[in-house]
Design a protein around this motif. Sequence first.
Motif, PDB file in Angstrom:
ATOM      1  N   UNK A 138      -0.121   4.991  41.403  1.00 62.41           N
ATOM      2  CA  UNK A 138      -1.439   4.726  40.817  1.00 62.41           C
ATOM      3  C   UNK A 138      -1.317   3.973  39.489  1.00 62.41           C
ATOM      4  N   UNK A 139      -0.356   4.355  38.658  1.00 64.62           N
ATOM      5  CA  UNK A 139      -0.138   3.665  37.382  1.00 64.62           C
ATOM      6  C   UNK A 139       0.267   2.203  37.607  1.00 64.62           C
ATOM      7  N   UNK A 140       1.126   1.982  38.585  1.00 61.04           N
ATOM      8  CA  UNK A 140       1.566   0.625  38.899  1.00 61.04           C
ATOM      9  C   UNK A 140       0.388  -0.234  39.379  1.00 61.04           C
ATOM     10  N   UNK A 141      -0.419   0.313  40.260  1.00 60.67           N
ATOM     11  CA  UNK A 141      -1.591  -0.417  40.769  1.00 60.67           C
ATOM     12  C   UNK A 141      -2.528  -0.773  39.619  1.00 60.67           C
ATOM     13  N   UNK A 142      -2.755   0.183  38.718  1.00 59.00           N
ATOM     14  CA  UNK A 142      -3.619  -0.050  37.562  1.00 59.00           C
ATOM     15  C   UNK A 142      -3.065  -1.176  36.685  1.00 59.00           C
ATOM     16  N   UNK A 143      -1.765  -1.146  36.412  1.00 54.39           N
ATOM     17  CA  UNK A 143      -1.129  -2.191  35.584  1.00 54.39           C
ATOM     18  C   UNK A 143      -1.238  -3.560  36.255  1.00 54.39           C
ATOM     19  N   UNK A 144      -0.984  -3.617  37.547  1.00 47.49           N
ATOM     20  CA  UNK A 144      -1.074  -4.895  38.275  1.00 47.49           C
ATOM     21  C   UNK A 144      -2.498  -5.437  38.206  1.00 47.49           C
TER      22      UNK A 144
ATOM     23  N   UNK B 129      -6.861 -13.959  35.210  1.00 48.39           N
ATOM     24  CA  UNK B 129      -8.082 -14.583  35.734  1.00 48.39           C
ATOM     25  C   UNK B 129      -9.068 -14.869  34.606  1.00 48.39           C
ATOM     26  N   UNK B 130      -9.208 -13.926  33.669  1.00 49.08           N
ATOM     27  CA  UNK B 130     -10.135 -14.080  32.552  1.00 49.08           C
ATOM     28  C   UNK B 130      -9.786 -15.321  31.724  1.00 49.08           C
ATOM     29  N   UNK B 131      -8.503 -15.573  31.557  1.00 48.84           N
ATOM     30  CA  UNK B 131      -8.050 -16.707  30.742  1.00 48.84           C
ATOM     31  C   UNK B 131      -8.021 -18.027  31.513  1.00 48.84           C
ATOM     32  N   UNK B 132      -8.372 -18.002  32.755  1.00 51.13           N
ATOM     33  CA  UNK B 132      -8.354 -19.218  33.573  1.00 51.13           C
ATOM     34  C   UNK B 132      -9.666 -19.994  33.421  1.00 51.13           C
ATOM     35  N   UNK B 133      -9.593 -21.313  33.590  1.00 51.05           N
ATOM     36  CA  UNK B 133     -10.791 -22.158  33.550  1.00 51.05           C
ATOM     37  C   UNK B 133     -11.540 -22.147  34.876  1.00 51.05           C
ATOM     38  N   UNK B 134     -10.915 -21.584  35.905  1.00 51.75           N
ATOM     39  CA  UNK B 134     -11.507 -21.582  37.243  1.00 51.75           C
ATOM     40  C   UNK B 134     -12.224 -20.265  37.516  1.00 51.75           C
TER      41      UNK B 134
ATOM     42  N   UNK C  79      -8.509  -9.395  45.128  1.00 51.16           N
ATOM     43  CA  UNK C  79      -8.798  -8.178  45.869  1.00 51.16           C
ATOM     44  C   UNK C  79      -8.183  -7.005  45.118  1.00 51.16           C
ATOM     45  N   UNK C  80      -9.022  -6.167  44.541  1.00 51.93           N
ATOM     46  CA  UNK C  80      -8.523  -5.035  43.760  1.00 51.93           C
ATOM     47  C   UNK C  80      -8.023  -3.901  44.647  1.00 51.93           C
TER      48      UNK C  80
ATOM     49  N   UNK D 257      -4.829  -4.739  35.934  1.00 47.71           N
ATOM     50  CA  UNK D 257      -5.116  -5.146  34.547  1.00 47.71           C
ATOM     51  C   UNK D 257      -4.508  -6.513  34.247  1.00 47.71           C
ATOM     52  N   UNK D 258      -3.255  -6.686  34.627  1.00 49.26           N
ATOM     53  CA  UNK D 258      -2.558  -7.950  34.376  1.00 49.26           C
ATOM     54  C   UNK D 258      -3.247  -9.105  35.113  1.00 49.26           C
ATOM     55  N   UNK D 259      -3.603  -8.878  36.365  1.00 50.40           N
ATOM     56  CA  UNK D 259      -4.274  -9.917  37.145  1.00 50.40           C
ATOM     57  C   UNK D 259      -5.636 -10.245  36.544  1.00 50.40           C
TER      58      UNK D 259
END
Length: 182
Positions: A96-102, A110-115, A120-121, A104-106
């Motif tokens: 669960x911690x790993x899924x949460x980190x992945x 995406x937030x920093x992308x211009x697109x 899929x969460x 968050x990172x994704x």
Amino acid sequence: MNLSYEVLSEPMEVQAGHFCCLTIENTIEFRRIVEDLLDEKSRLMFFDENQQLDNKYIEVIDDIYRIDLNDKRIISKVMKNLETRMNDETMFVETLNLIEKINEFTSMLIFESDLPLEFDEEFNKQTFFKAIGIRVRDDSASFLEHILEYLSLLLKFANIKIFAFINLQLYLDENELTELIN
């Protein structure tokens, strides 16, 4: 277990766990048998307790240089085993911690992308294993060990009951054949 084929006068007994060598001196008949072994609708049939054995339980090895420890059947079962371990008591919280980190990172990427991107969460463990490249490491010290490891993996993960080698004696010496049989 019995082997049945049209040129055999009667079915040939093949004992489980034992090595059986079939020598075919007629080249035309040899070619027909090899073609039948490689064909899904083979005239060469194995029977176990009077029931025909499905081809999925028979592994025909016609080129021992192409055997692959990372055969799709092996890797998919390895991934299923790892997925089961991810869900057991000792690994569940870590998973669960790993899924949460992945996630968050994704999300940050995406937030920093211009697109206008999305992802899929819903975490797919099979996709995760493919993405990180799970594979069987080949620690074989010899050609024979590589073959033995492959057979062991297929027995364990693909439920293979019969291994049919074509011209194996051309690749292994007498000592190696004896070791393989044992």
